[in-house]
Design a protein around this motif. Structure first.
Motif, PDB file in Angstrom:
ATOM      1  N   ILE A 202     -32.671  -5.857  14.180  1.00 19.91           N
ATOM      2  CA  ILE A 202     -31.598  -5.256  15.108  1.00 19.91           C
ATOM      3  C   ILE A 202     -30.256  -6.080  15.025  1.00 19.91           C
ATOM      4  O   ILE A 202     -29.224  -5.301  14.962  1.00 19.91           O
ATOM      5  CB  ILE A 202     -32.159  -5.195  16.640  1.00 19.91           C
ATOM      6  N   CYS A 203     -30.414  -7.279  14.892  1.00 17.44           N
ATOM      7  CA  CYS A 203     -29.356  -8.226  14.927  1.00 17.44           C
ATOM      8  C   CYS A 203     -28.774  -8.030  13.442  1.00 17.44           C
ATOM      9  O   CYS A 203     -27.382  -7.684  13.447  1.00 17.44           O
ATOM     10  CB  CYS A 203     -29.657  -9.651  15.032  1.00 17.44           C
ATOM     11  N   MET A 204     -29.404  -7.721  12.508  1.00 17.22           N
ATOM     12  CA  MET A 204     -28.606  -7.499  11.158  1.00 17.22           C
ATOM     13  C   MET A 204     -28.020  -6.274  10.973  1.00 17.22           C
ATOM     14  O   MET A 204     -27.049  -6.120  10.353  1.00 17.22           O
ATOM     15  CB  MET A 204     -30.053  -7.750  10.022  1.00 17.22           C
ATOM     16  N   LEU A 205     -28.895  -5.314  11.583  1.00 14.79           N
ATOM     17  CA  LEU A 205     -28.238  -3.874  11.772  1.00 14.79           C
ATOM     18  C   LEU A 205     -26.871  -3.907  12.610  1.00 14.79           C
ATOM     19  O   LEU A 205     -25.791  -3.170  12.028  1.00 14.79           O
ATOM     20  CB  LEU A 205     -29.178  -3.031  12.361  1.00 14.79           C
ATOM     21  N   LEU A 206     -27.168  -4.421  13.675  1.00 14.87           N
ATOM     22  CA  LEU A 206     -25.653  -4.338  14.529  1.00 14.87           C
ATOM     23  C   LEU A 206     -24.721  -5.126  13.825  1.00 14.87           C
ATOM     24  O   LEU A 206     -23.404  -4.835  14.058  1.00 14.87           O
ATOM     25  CB  LEU A 206     -26.134  -5.050  16.006  1.00 14.87           C
ATOM     26  N   SER A 207     -24.868  -6.397  13.113  1.00 18.04           N
ATOM     27  CA  SER A 207     -23.879  -7.162  12.579  1.00 18.04           C
ATOM     28  C   SER A 207     -23.027  -6.168  11.548  1.00 18.04           C
ATOM     29  O   SER A 207     -22.037  -6.482  11.117  1.00 18.04           O
ATOM     30  CB  SER A 207     -24.249  -8.420  12.021  1.00 18.04           C
ATOM     31  N   ALA A 208     -23.664  -5.389  11.007  1.00 17.46           N
ATOM     32  CA  ALA A 208     -22.954  -4.739   9.819  1.00 17.46           C
ATOM     33  C   ALA A 208     -22.543  -3.476  10.472  1.00 17.46           C
ATOM     34  O   ALA A 208     -21.422  -3.002  10.041  1.00 17.46           O
ATOM     35  CB  ALA A 208     -24.068  -4.233   8.745  1.00 17.46           C
ATOM     36  N   VAL A 209     -23.098  -2.670  11.517  1.00 19.68           N
ATOM     37  CA  VAL A 209     -22.689  -1.837  11.992  1.00 19.68           C
ATOM     38  C   VAL A 209     -21.289  -1.584  12.869  1.00 19.68           C
ATOM     39  O   VAL A 209     -20.355  -1.033  12.844  1.00 19.68           O
ATOM     40  CB  VAL A 209     -23.759  -0.676  12.747  1.00 19.68           C
ATOM     41  N   ILE A 210     -21.249  -2.662  13.881  1.00 25.74           N
ATOM     42  CA  ILE A 210     -20.219  -2.824  14.838  1.00 25.74           C
ATOM     43  C   ILE A 210     -18.892  -2.978  14.202  1.00 25.74           C
ATOM     44  O   ILE A 210     -17.891  -2.231  14.570  1.00 25.74           O
ATOM     45  CB  ILE A 210     -20.694  -3.916  15.841  1.00 25.74           C
ATOM     46  N   PRO A 211     -18.797  -4.079  13.508  1.00 23.45           N
ATOM     47  CA  PRO A 211     -17.493  -4.321  12.870  1.00 23.45           C
ATOM     48  C   PRO A 211     -16.878  -3.044  12.024  1.00 23.45           C
ATOM     49  O   PRO A 211     -15.804  -2.699  12.086  1.00 23.45           O
ATOM     50  CB  PRO A 211     -17.673  -5.599  11.913  1.00 23.45           C
ATOM     51  N   ALA A 212     -17.881  -2.523  11.235  1.00 28.03           N
ATOM     52  CA  ALA A 212     -17.332  -1.234  10.427  1.00 28.03           C
ATOM     53  C   ALA A 212     -16.842  -0.067  11.316  1.00 28.03           C
ATOM     54  O   ALA A 212     -16.012   0.512  11.053  1.00 28.03           O
ATOM     55  CB  ALA A 212     -18.504  -0.991   9.562  1.00 28.03           C
TER      56      ALA A 212
END
Length: 275
Positions: A202-212
């Motif tokens: 989940i952390c890996m997904l959020l770290s990519a999705v939130i900034p983009a």
């Protein structure tokens, strides 16, 4: 096998179900008693040192004074050495014990379930000993020897407390098998290691999705006022998520500030390019 033998086997075969009392009050009271005795011994030594005819031990160890034997003074110091050693050991041991984790509440419930089941403990204890399973007031005094992985991972802990119950109620009980032991045949186990791996994903997904996604939102908004409002709202969402994921409040503050700063820099760069 019944009784304590069965209880020991159950605890040994199931991670983190073992739970033991700290006896915190009794331990602290014992330390206080040693502290009081040491205080008394220190006072006696100071009083003897203040009497000229009795303080020769302060210069030569040990020249027997007139009104107190050599053995009397030696016993005072030997007792102080022994008690100091016990006192320091008790303090260090207590610090180590207090650093051990409390068992999760669901594990205490599981242990109590085993104790009640006829195929488990079948309530083999009587009197005061039965209170270890029955007295809810001592739950805060319990510790577990296992390394509670979930307690070190805020996101895994959040998944365990908030997400897993809903998942199990609607889907999990169909996809997973109950525990093999007969006493736990109506119990499903979700291991903390699995929750930690899920949290990492989940952390890996959020770290990519939130900034983009934040950049896309700001790119689509043309008004400067609307962009500032969007930055505030996205920073609030980011701070909420970090509060779940991060271990310390300082990490939440610093990461949220850095996130907002990146968005402000993007808005400034976008304006310059537009002009």
């Amino acid at each position: 096998m019944t009784g304590y033998g069965a209880l020991a086997a159950m605890m040994a075969n199931n991670n983190n179900i073992e739970a033991f009392r700290r006896f915190s009050n009794l331990n602290v009271e014992n330390i206080l008693h040693m502290q009081a005795e040491l205080q008394h011994l220190e006072t006696v030594i100071h009083e003897v040192r203040a009497i000229p005819e009795l303080n020769s031990f302060d210069r030569i160890w040990i020249d027997s004074p007139e009104n107190m034997s050599e053995d009397d003074i030696r016993r005072i110091f030997e007792r102080s050495r022994t008690l100091l050693d016990q006192y320091y050991r008790a303090l260090l041991r207590t610090a180590r014990i207090n650093s051990l984790h409390r068992p999760p509440k669901e594990n205490l419930e599981l242990r109590r379930q085993w104790y009640d089941e006829e195929s488990g403990g079948d309530q083999f204890l009587y009197g005061v000993e039965a209170g270890i399973f029955r007295d809810s007031s001592i739950e805060a005094d319990m510790l577990t020897l296992g390394d509670n992985i979930g307690s070190k991972d805020a996101l895994a802990n959040f998944l365990s407390e908030k997400v897993v119950p809903f998942y199990h109620r609607f889907v999990g009980y169909r996809l997973h098998r109950s525990m093999a032991e007969k006493a736990f045949e109506r119990t499903w186990e979700y291991r903390p290691e699995t929750l930690v791996h899920a949290g990492n994903a989940i952390c890996m997904l959020l770290s990519a999705v939130i900034p983009a996604s934040s950049i896309l939102v700001l790119f689509s908004v043309k008004s400067m006022g609307a962009r500032l409002v969007a930055i505030s709202m996205m920073s609030l969402v980011f701070s909420f998520l970090m509060n779940i994921i991060a271990q310390r409040r300082a990490d939440v503050f610093m990461s949220t500030t850095a996130f907002a700063a990146v968005l402000v820099v993007f808005v400034g760069s976008a304006n310059v390019m537009g002009n």
